[in-house]
Design a protein around this motif. Sequence first.
Motif, PDB file in Angstrom:
ATOM      1  N   ARG A  99      -3.062 -35.295  30.235  1.00 26.18           N
ATOM      2  CA  ARG A  99      -2.259 -35.619  28.868  1.00 26.18           C
ATOM      3  C   ARG A  99      -1.198 -35.457  28.703  1.00 26.18           C
ATOM      4  NH1 ARG A  99      -5.958 -34.455  23.032  1.00 26.18           N
ATOM      5  NH2 ARG A  99      -3.220 -34.648  21.767  1.00 26.18           N
ATOM      6  N   ARG A 201     -15.415 -36.354  21.831  1.00 30.20           N
ATOM      7  CA  ARG A 201     -14.331 -37.221  22.659  1.00 30.20           C
ATOM      8  C   ARG A 201     -14.193 -36.646  23.779  1.00 30.20           C
ATOM      9  NH1 ARG A 201     -10.922 -35.094  17.788  1.00 30.20           N
ATOM     10  NH2 ARG A 201     -11.732 -36.000  15.742  1.00 30.20           N
ATOM     11  N   GLU A 203     -12.166 -36.534  25.849  1.00 28.62           N
ATOM     12  CA  GLU A 203     -10.824 -35.071  25.982  1.00 28.62           C
ATOM     13  C   GLU A 203      -9.734 -35.663  27.511  1.00 28.62           C
ATOM     14  OE1 GLU A 203      -8.928 -34.307  23.917  1.00 28.62           O
ATOM     15  OE2 GLU A 203     -10.211 -33.483  21.583  1.00 28.62           O
ATOM     16  N   PHE A 211     -11.563 -24.471  22.960  1.00 28.08           N
ATOM     17  CA  PHE A 211     -10.919 -24.780  22.447  1.00 28.08           C
ATOM     18  C   PHE A 211     -11.013 -26.288  22.236  1.00 28.08           C
ATOM     19  CE2 PHE A 211      -6.061 -26.399  20.750  1.00 28.08           C
ATOM     20  CZ  PHE A 211      -6.396 -25.867  20.218  1.00 28.08           C
ATOM     21  N   ARG A 212     -10.995 -26.845  23.090  1.00 26.85           N
ATOM     22  CA  ARG A 212     -10.528 -27.909  23.083  1.00 26.85           C
ATOM     23  C   ARG A 212     -11.767 -28.674  24.693  1.00 26.85           C
ATOM     24  NH1 ARG A 212      -7.318 -31.604  21.363  1.00 26.85           N
ATOM     25  NH2 ARG A 212      -5.935 -29.995  21.622  1.00 26.85           N
ATOM     26  N   THR A 213     -13.401 -29.107  24.096  1.00 24.87           N
ATOM     27  CA  THR A 213     -13.784 -29.299  24.689  1.00 24.87           C
ATOM     28  C   THR A 213     -14.466 -30.775  24.427  1.00 24.87           C
ATOM     29  OG1 THR A 213     -16.085 -28.726  23.120  1.00 24.87           O
ATOM     30  CG2 THR A 213     -15.187 -26.766  25.118  1.00 24.87           C
ATOM     31  N   PHE A 216     -18.312 -30.913  20.868  1.00 30.90           N
ATOM     32  CA  PHE A 216     -18.033 -29.766  19.995  1.00 30.90           C
ATOM     33  C   PHE A 216     -18.522 -30.512  18.466  1.00 30.90           C
ATOM     34  CE2 PHE A 216     -14.368 -32.367  17.516  1.00 30.90           C
ATOM     35  CZ  PHE A 216     -13.992 -33.749  18.331  1.00 30.90           C
ATOM     36  N   GLN A 218     -18.278 -30.189  14.439  1.00 30.96           N
ATOM     37  CA  GLN A 218     -16.946 -30.762  13.265  1.00 30.96           C
ATOM     38  C   GLN A 218     -17.947 -29.900  11.768  1.00 30.96           C
ATOM     39  OE1 GLN A 218     -16.039 -34.174  13.251  1.00 30.96           O
ATOM     40  NE2 GLN A 218     -13.501 -33.430  13.759  1.00 30.96           N
ATOM     41  N   GLU A 285      -4.238 -26.168  16.683  1.00 31.55           N
ATOM     42  CA  GLU A 285      -5.000 -26.988  15.202  1.00 31.55           C
ATOM     43  C   GLU A 285      -6.125 -25.919  15.143  1.00 31.55           C
ATOM     44  OE1 GLU A 285      -4.911 -30.473  14.394  1.00 31.55           O
ATOM     45  OE2 GLU A 285      -6.598 -30.244  13.706  1.00 31.55           O
ATOM     46  N   LEU A 286      -6.301 -25.552  13.532  1.00 29.04           N
ATOM     47  CA  LEU A 286      -7.499 -25.039  13.706  1.00 29.04           C
ATOM     48  C   LEU A 286      -8.622 -26.324  12.119  1.00 29.04           C
ATOM     49  CD1 LEU A 286      -8.143 -21.334  12.289  1.00 29.04           C
ATOM     50  CD2 LEU A 286      -9.219 -22.317  13.803  1.00 29.04           C
ATOM     51  N   GLN A 287      -7.400 -26.113  11.575  1.00 27.16           N
ATOM     52  CA  GLN A 287      -8.581 -26.814  10.912  1.00 27.16           C
ATOM     53  C   GLN A 287      -7.154 -28.397   9.865  1.00 27.16           C
ATOM     54  OE1 GLN A 287      -6.971 -26.227   7.396  1.00 27.16           O
ATOM     55  NE2 GLN A 287      -8.954 -27.647   5.746  1.00 27.16           N
ATOM     56  N   SER A 327     -10.594 -31.251   7.473  1.00 27.35           N
ATOM     57  CA  SER A 327     -11.829 -30.999   8.461  1.00 27.35           C
ATOM     58  C   SER A 327     -11.855 -30.196   9.388  1.00 27.35           C
ATOM     59  CB  SER A 327     -10.944 -32.287   9.275  1.00 27.35           C
ATOM     60  OG  SER A 327     -11.794 -32.870  10.390  1.00 27.35           O
ATOM     61  N   GLY A 329     -12.939 -27.444  12.420  1.00 25.12           N
ATOM     62  CA  GLY A 329     -13.294 -27.832  13.945  1.00 25.12           C
ATOM     63  C   GLY A 329     -14.533 -25.610  13.917  1.00 25.12           C
ATOM     64  N   ARG A 332     -13.773 -24.038  17.411  1.00 22.41           N
ATOM     65  CA  ARG A 332     -12.437 -23.512  16.946  1.00 22.41           C
ATOM     66  C   ARG A 332     -12.622 -22.981  16.260  1.00 22.41           C
ATOM     67  NH1 ARG A 332      -8.224 -28.055  18.145  1.00 22.41           N
ATOM     68  NH2 ARG A 332      -8.663 -29.389  19.423  1.00 22.41           N
TER      69      ARG A 332
HETATM   70  P1  ATP Z   1      -6.213 -31.534  18.539  1.00 17.80           P
HETATM   71  O1  ATP Z   1      -4.869 -32.484  17.560  1.00 17.80           O
HETATM   72  O2  ATP Z   1      -6.618 -30.173  18.817  1.00 17.80           O
HETATM   73  O3  ATP Z   1      -6.484 -33.144  19.443  1.00 17.80           O
HETATM   74  P2  ATP Z   1      -7.342 -33.516  16.521  1.00 17.80           P
HETATM   75  O4  ATP Z   1      -5.984 -33.684  15.197  1.00 17.80           O
HETATM   76  O5  ATP Z   1      -7.242 -34.850  16.984  1.00 17.80           O
HETATM   77  O6  ATP Z   1      -6.948 -32.303  17.195  1.00 17.80           O
HETATM   78  P3  ATP Z   1      -9.124 -33.978  14.484  1.00 17.80           P
HETATM   79  O7  ATP Z   1      -9.492 -34.804  14.570  1.00 17.80           O
HETATM   80  O8  ATP Z   1      -8.295 -33.422  13.072  1.00 17.80           O
HETATM   81  O9  ATP Z   1      -8.302 -33.070  15.472  1.00 17.80           O
HETATM   82  O10 ATP Z   1     -10.297 -33.161  14.157  1.00 17.80           O
HETATM   83  C1  ATP Z   1     -10.224 -32.021  13.368  1.00 17.80           C
HETATM   84  C2  ATP Z   1     -11.136 -30.282  13.755  1.00 17.80           C
HETATM   85  O11 ATP Z   1     -11.920 -30.926  14.556  1.00 17.80           O
HETATM   86  C3  ATP Z   1      -9.558 -30.037  14.490  1.00 17.80           C
HETATM   87  O12 ATP Z   1      -8.969 -29.202  13.628  1.00 17.80           O
HETATM   88  C4  ATP Z   1      -9.838 -28.937  15.758  1.00 17.80           C
HETATM   89  O13 ATP Z   1     -10.664 -28.172  14.862  1.00 17.80           O
HETATM   90  C5  ATP Z   1     -11.279 -29.481  16.226  1.00 17.80           C
HETATM   91  N1  ATP Z   1     -11.335 -30.415  17.010  1.00 17.80           N
HETATM   92  C6  ATP Z   1     -10.687 -31.673  17.686  1.00 17.80           C
HETATM   93  N2  ATP Z   1     -11.383 -31.984  18.484  1.00 17.80           N
HETATM   94  C7  ATP Z   1     -11.727 -30.871  19.635  1.00 17.80           C
HETATM   95  C8  ATP Z   1     -12.256 -30.619  20.167  1.00 17.80           C
HETATM   96  N3  ATP Z   1     -12.107 -31.786  21.202  1.00 17.80           N
HETATM   97  N4  ATP Z   1     -13.020 -29.404  21.125  1.00 17.80           N
HETATM   98  C9  ATP Z   1     -12.886 -28.866  20.049  1.00 17.80           C
HETATM   99  N5  ATP Z   1     -12.558 -29.089  18.456  1.00 17.80           N
HETATM  100  C10 ATP Z   1     -12.149 -29.944  18.182  1.00 17.80           C
END
Ligand code: ATP
Length: 465
Positions: A99, A201, A203, A211-213, A216, A218, A285-287, A327, A329, A332
């Motif tokens: 990415r 997603r 990813e 943290f990023r899977t 996940f 929400q 980002e957490l929320q 919103s 995670g 997370r």
């Molecule tokens: P990022 O910028 O980290 O990709 P995002 O802005 O796309 O996140 P949102 O679409 O706002 O995330 O989703 C709301 C919440 O869901 C995020 O704040 C995060 O805590 C959680 N989240 C998003 N993508 C993931 C992921 N791939 N794995 C785990 N948690 C996630």
Amino acid sequence: MSATSLDQIVSLCKQRGFVFPGSEIYGGLANTWDYGPIGVELKNNVKKFWWDFWVRNRDDIVGVDASILMNPKVWEASGHVSNFADPLVDCKACKKRFRGDKLLEEKLGVEEIAGIALVDVTPKLLKEKIPCPDCGKCEWAEAKQFNLMFKTQQGVTEDSEREIYMRPETAQGIFVNFKNVLNSTRKRLPFGIAQIGKAFRNEITPGNFTFRTREFEQMEVEYFCAEKDWQKIYPELEKASWDFFKKLGIDEKNLRWRQHREDELSHYSKLTKDIEYKFPWGWGELQGLAYRTDFDLKQHQKFSGESLEYLDTETNEKFTPHCIEPSFGCDRTVLTVLLDAFCEDDVNGEKRTVMKFAPEIAPIKVAVLPLSRKEKLTKKAREIFDILRMEFRAEFDETQSIGKRYRRQDEIGTPLCVTVDFGTIGEDNSQSEKGYVTLRDRDSLKQEEVEIKKLPDLIRAKLKI
Ligand code: ATP
């Protein structure tokens, strides 16, 4: 204190049964993680804590649990089919994919890179001489948009098969039920609808443990209001979001707000602020708290042909509600809780690892430990355990030395341990008094003698639950 390296947490998680690598006996599946016996208790407690905070303890928010599989038109209406993409860059030398914005973010910081245009990604990678994390060369191909939605098929025969998506967020399950909730609950604006559930997603670069899977969970609220009220409600939800993490026991020093710049905002948002946590690799980002205007309900009206308007019975005015979305995670949040609770201290010259979870979310609230495996002791300890387990999530442990058992309970974050010794059963007056046990506090390590019949009241008071 919080954990300084992710490796410390990953290894503790595996050893103590919080989180295991997914499909491990088959060599794993990259970036999938399974919650173990202690981890599932922690995650369930975090979810319950969130639900109590946002739904149970408020009059203005109700819950739903919508399907993961939805009519594909939902994702056309929401903008996910055309907009839900990340900039993907190929390394020309080793052909690995990354990415692009995240590679830049790691070097230059999130503030500098947020909202970068697709055409600028590759030139910037080359200008900053950012090497491929895999082969170390700096030969980047043109960045491309990559849609993150997982596709699957529905239907039993090939000709009836229909391509559908695994939901990439829980929010749309709320918007499509807006009318059902309104009609069945008779809620009046402003009010919110909450949901906890899985999202998927694809990813490009998952990582940093949970943290990023790609799969996940929400925890989201869509809070509906009249347009004129959004500026008053937004700060209230901002405060509630911060208070949620504070009450969860996260050290405020490790939290901050970050407002999205105009060029960084999602297509549906007019104002977004994120709560970020200081992870061992930097702020993440957490929320997110997004003012989504009336975009979603308007889009669903357009694509479904159903009216999602609201009638204000006082003014007789009909309009499409606006929406503000906190919103979170879930995974997370659990990772944050693990990192933030991690502590190492020195007890009689020995290093002790202890997870200082807030009592409400501690996986096990109280452990009952007979001093030895002598039957007389274990019988009494079992009796006490059977009483306590009716009220508290308790664990009985008679294996290994008492020192090792205390160590394990510290590492899984159990706030209180009850020890039953020979004094308890009247056989050794150098130990506890007859009918008394020792209650050990995880954080202060203080031990006090407590009469068995007073245990439940005292435990309840100490846990403040
Ligand atoms: P990022 O910028 O980290 O990709 P995002 O802005 O796309 O996140 P949102 O679409 O706002 O995330 O989703 C709301 C919440 O869901 C995020 O704040 C995060 O805590 C959680 N989240 C998003 N993508 C993931 C992921 N791939 N794995 C785990 N948690 C996630």
